[in-house]
Design an enzyme around this catalytic site. Sequence first.
Site, mmCIF file in Angstrom:
data_model
loop_
_atom_site.group_PDB
_atom_site.id
_atom_site.type_symbol
_atom_site.label_atom_id
_atom_site.label_comp_id
_atom_site.label_asym_id
_atom_site.label_seq_id
_atom_site.Cartn_x
_atom_site.Cartn_y
_atom_site.Cartn_z
ATOM 1 C CG ASN A 9 -1.702 1.206 1.444
ATOM 2 O OD1 ASN A 9 -1.792 2.048 0.547
ATOM 3 N ND2 ASN A 9 -2.321 1.336 2.614
ATOM 4 C CD1 TRP A 10 3.384 0.859 -2.825
ATOM 5 C CD2 TRP A 10 3.453 1.988 -4.767
ATOM 6 N NE1 TRP A 10 4.019 0.058 -3.754
ATOM 7 C CE2 TRP A 10 4.079 0.733 -4.956
ATOM 8 C CE3 TRP A 10 3.373 2.865 -5.858
ATOM 9 C CZ2 TRP A 10 4.622 0.337 -6.182
ATOM 10 C CZ3 TRP A 10 3.913 2.470 -7.081
ATOM 11 C CH2 TRP A 10 4.532 1.225 -7.235
ATOM 12 C CE LYS A 11 -0.162 3.202 4.739
ATOM 13 N NZ LYS A 11 -0.086 3.299 6.190
ATOM 14 C CG HIS A 94 -5.764 1.707 5.218
ATOM 15 N ND1 HIS A 94 -5.332 2.735 6.020
ATOM 16 C CD2 HIS A 94 -4.745 0.820 5.130
ATOM 17 C CE1 HIS A 94 -4.087 2.470 6.401
ATOM 18 N NE2 HIS A 94 -3.708 1.323 5.875
ATOM 19 C CD GLU A 96 -2.935 5.409 6.796
ATOM 20 O OE1 GLU A 96 -2.889 5.446 5.558
ATOM 21 O OE2 GLU A 96 -2.037 4.870 7.496
ATOM 22 C CD GLU A 166 -3.347 -2.619 7.419
ATOM 23 O OE1 GLU A 166 -2.261 -2.856 6.897
ATOM 24 O OE2 GLU A 166 -3.998 -1.587 7.195
ATOM 25 N N GLY A 172 2.424 2.404 10.721
ATOM 26 C CA GLY A 172 3.336 3.530 10.528
ATOM 27 C C GLY A 172 4.042 3.964 11.801
ATOM 28 C CB SER A 212 5.244 -1.563 11.992
ATOM 29 O OG SER A 212 4.816 -0.216 12.214
ATOM 30 N N GLY A 233 2.900 -1.087 4.273
ATOM 31 C CA GLY A 233 2.927 0.335 3.940
ATOM 32 C C GLY A 233 4.345 0.804 3.684
ATOM 33 N N GLY A 234 4.967 1.376 4.709
ATOM 34 C CA GLY A 234 6.291 1.987 4.566
ATOM 35 C C GLY A 234 7.323 1.111 3.873
HETATM 36 P P1 PGA Z 1 2.867 0.387 7.631
HETATM 37 O O1 PGA Z 1 1.396 0.543 6.987
HETATM 38 O O2 PGA Z 1 3.434 -0.883 7.072
HETATM 39 O O3 PGA Z 1 3.609 1.596 7.179
HETATM 40 O O4 PGA Z 1 2.675 0.333 9.119
HETATM 41 C C1 PGA Z 1 0.573 -0.577 6.813
HETATM 42 C C2 PGA Z 1 -0.749 -0.156 6.231
HETATM 43 O O5 PGA Z 1 -1.264 0.896 6.609
HETATM 44 O O6 PGA Z 1 -1.319 -0.862 5.372
#
Ligand code: PGA
Length: 250
Positions: A9-11, A94, A96, A166, A172, A212, A233-234
Amino acid sequence: MRKSFVAGNWKMNTTAQEALNLARGVAAGLGGVACDVAVCPPFVYLDAVARTLKGGPLAVGGQNMYFEGKGAFTGEISAAMLKDVGCRYVILGHSERRHIFGEQDALINAKVKAALAAGLDPILCVGETLSERDGNQTLGVVERQTREGLQGVAADALPRVTLAYEPVWAIGTGRNATPAQAQEVHAEIRKVLAALYGRNAADAVRIQYGGSVKPENASEILAQPDVDGALVGGAALKADSFLAIVKAAK
Ligand code: PGA
């Protein structure tokens, strides 16, 4: 036997050129990988990334969508549009979206059904906040989000749904759930699925862990019996680290 599924997930990250480079870098390193792998770039780069990856094993997904088919919904993107540019998957609910943009279970459920109807495979995200975990509400929250997210989803569509657990406090933050914490919640989600659809159907659904996930912790988390992949994500923003996680999947 469930086939593992790792999605990046590149956000809201990358330029157009960085998106293409990253997608090509991931695709180039996938040789011999047995699990399903997808990247989810920002909307504006989906078309270019999907064209670049066309015909290869690396799938593309959207990070969100709206449930209506078309019309006066300024700023929104439909399931058909995602499908049209070559998406196979879409991330829905998600944390967010839930916590920054106020998305509720009913809206997320409408999106899940619209995605399925349009031929997209949804990745439905669930997870508790830190205060919910501290208040011993984790399993209840995840059960509610799973039940409500899947309301009205027919049994024959269930195999196309991936769940992603999640924990909000792990996204994050660098603070991942322990393998035991992840396994406990994944097993609970599978119990909820079994209550809704029966044991065999529940056993076939893939449940990703997200929050994470890094090359350093991926193997331990992905080795848990009910963890069937990761939503990253990251660490998905660098081909090397994402590929290391993909290679840690069962
Ligand atoms: P993260 O994000 O790996 O940066 O914690 C995961 C996600 O939100 O899908």
